[in-house]
Design an enzyme around this catalytic site. Structure first.
Site, short mmCIF file in Angstrom:
data_model
loop_
_atom_site.label_atom_id
_atom_site.label_comp_id
_atom_site.label_asym_id
_atom_site.label_seq_id
_atom_site.Cartn_x
_atom_site.Cartn_y
_atom_site.Cartn_z
N GLU A 76 111.84 10.26 62.37
CA GLU A 76 110.68 10.47 61.49
C GLU A 76 110.20 11.92 61.51
O GLU A 76 109.03 12.20 61.22
CB GLU A 76 109.58 9.50 61.87
CG GLU A 76 110.09 8.07 61.73
CD GLU A 76 109.02 7.01 61.82
OE1 GLU A 76 108.68 6.46 60.77
OE2 GLU A 76 108.54 6.71 62.93
N HIS A 95 102.08 10.06 65.55
CA HIS A 95 102.39 8.96 64.65
C HIS A 95 102.53 7.68 65.47
O HIS A 95 103.22 7.68 66.49
CB HIS A 95 103.69 9.25 63.90
CG HIS A 95 104.29 8.04 63.24
ND1 HIS A 95 103.60 7.31 62.29
CD2 HIS A 95 105.48 7.43 63.39
CE1 HIS A 95 104.36 6.30 61.88
NE2 HIS A 95 105.50 6.34 62.54
N HIS A 97 102.49 3.07 65.46
CA HIS A 97 102.47 1.76 64.79
C HIS A 97 101.42 0.91 65.49
O HIS A 97 101.70 -0.19 65.97
CB HIS A 97 103.84 1.08 64.90
CG HIS A 97 104.97 1.85 64.27
ND1 HIS A 97 106.27 1.40 64.30
CD2 HIS A 97 105.00 3.03 63.61
CE1 HIS A 97 107.06 2.28 63.68
NE2 HIS A 97 106.31 3.29 63.26
N TYR A 116 80.21 5.76 59.18
CA TYR A 116 80.14 7.20 58.89
C TYR A 116 81.27 8.00 59.55
O TYR A 116 81.63 9.09 59.10
CB TYR A 116 78.77 7.76 59.29
CG TYR A 116 78.56 7.95 60.77
CD1 TYR A 116 77.99 6.94 61.55
CD2 TYR A 116 78.95 9.12 61.41
CE1 TYR A 116 77.81 7.11 62.92
CE2 TYR A 116 78.79 9.29 62.77
CZ TYR A 116 78.22 8.28 63.52
OH TYR A 116 78.05 8.45 64.87
N HIS A 158 103.79 0.22 57.60
CA HIS A 158 104.46 1.03 58.61
C HIS A 158 103.53 1.40 59.77
O HIS A 158 103.75 0.93 60.88
CB HIS A 158 105.01 2.29 57.91
CG HIS A 158 105.78 3.21 58.78
ND1 HIS A 158 106.70 4.11 58.30
CD2 HIS A 158 105.75 3.42 60.14
CE1 HIS A 158 107.24 4.78 59.29
NE2 HIS A 158 106.67 4.39 60.42
N TYR A 211 80.67 20.19 63.49
CA TYR A 211 81.01 19.39 64.68
C TYR A 211 82.36 19.82 65.26
O TYR A 211 82.50 20.01 66.47
CB TYR A 211 81.06 17.94 64.22
CG TYR A 211 81.35 16.85 65.21
CD1 TYR A 211 80.36 16.42 66.10
CD2 TYR A 211 82.58 16.17 65.22
CE1 TYR A 211 80.60 15.37 66.97
CE2 TYR A 211 82.82 15.13 66.08
CZ TYR A 211 81.83 14.73 66.96
OH TYR A 211 82.09 13.69 67.80
ZN LIG Z 1 107.05 4.98 62.37
#
Ligand SMILES: [Zn+2]
Length: 217
Positions: A76, A95, A97, A116, A158, A211
């Site tokens: 990926e 990344h 799952h 918020y 995904h 912030y």
């Molecule tokens: Zn993935």
């Protein structure tokens, strides 16, 4: 505590990959992490358990997609590469799952301003990117479109991804997004969450524009 890892971006990358499991973002080998380094980036290798990774297992990759090292990079890698190309301020990408974000991504639903803290991700929604096969340029293009003005998105059917100025911030954002997805999921069990209006979200977005700076000071 961070100084040893900071000397070697690969060590810091491994520590972040391991922290993902502890934070409930990943089990097994799903998900991946990268960190910008020199003219390219380092990224977790494909199919290796994070608890067995050593720095030499971490591939490097040039921004043209040329891999370097003894292990194959995560399949990926394209959306990591494209985030670094599109966002000069991006220093790391996480990344995952993770359970709640992935559940909502399977409904192909943007996360609306039910809380918020959605503003933490740069706007009044966290978008869900259109579906495309994992590892493809099409998926990366869809992710980059969903990330327009944002530092996180869902990926349809995904998972999710988040980027930050460094590994700690990218991981923190991924954890915050998973937390919000859990809260949204829970609220939806009780009924239809009341959404914040554009004016309310504009106030929060304005506050959050300072912030981030405070946090990095
Ligand atoms: Zn993935």
């Amino acid at each position: 505590m961070k100084s040893a890892a900071a000397d070697d971006p690969r060590g810091a990358l491994i520590a972040t990959a391991r922290a993902m499991a502890a934070a409930g973002l990943n089990r097994g080998t799903a998900g991946n992490v990268s960190v910008r380094s020199g003219e390219g980036f380092h990224i977790t290798p494909t199919g290796m358990a994070y608890d067995r990774l050593e720095p030499d297992d971490i591939p490097a990759m040039a921004l043209d997609g040329t891999p370097l090292g003894r292990r194959k990079p995560s399949s990926e890698w394209r959306f990591h590469r494209d985030i670094y190309l599109a966002r000069p301020e991006a220093g790391a990408v996480v990344h995952a799952h993770s359970p709640f974000a992935t559940s909502i991504a399977c409904l192909r639903r943007d996360i609306p301003p039910f809380h918020y803290m959605i503003a933490r991700f740069g706007g009044d929604t966290v978008r869900c990117a259109a579906y495309a096969t994992f590892g493809t340029q099409e998926l990366s293009d869809a992710a980059l479109a969903a990330l327009e003005g944002r530092n996180a998105c869902l990926l349809a059917n995904h998972g999710m991804l988040a980027w930050g100025r460094d590994l700690d911030q990218a991981l923190a954002l991924a954890v915050e997004l998973e937390e919000l997805c859990g809260q949204y999921w829970h609220a939806c069990q009780l009924g239809e969450p009341v959404l914040l209006g554009a004016a309310e979200m504009a106030v929060v977005l304005e506050k959050f524009s300072g912030y981030g700076q405070q946090e990095s000071a």
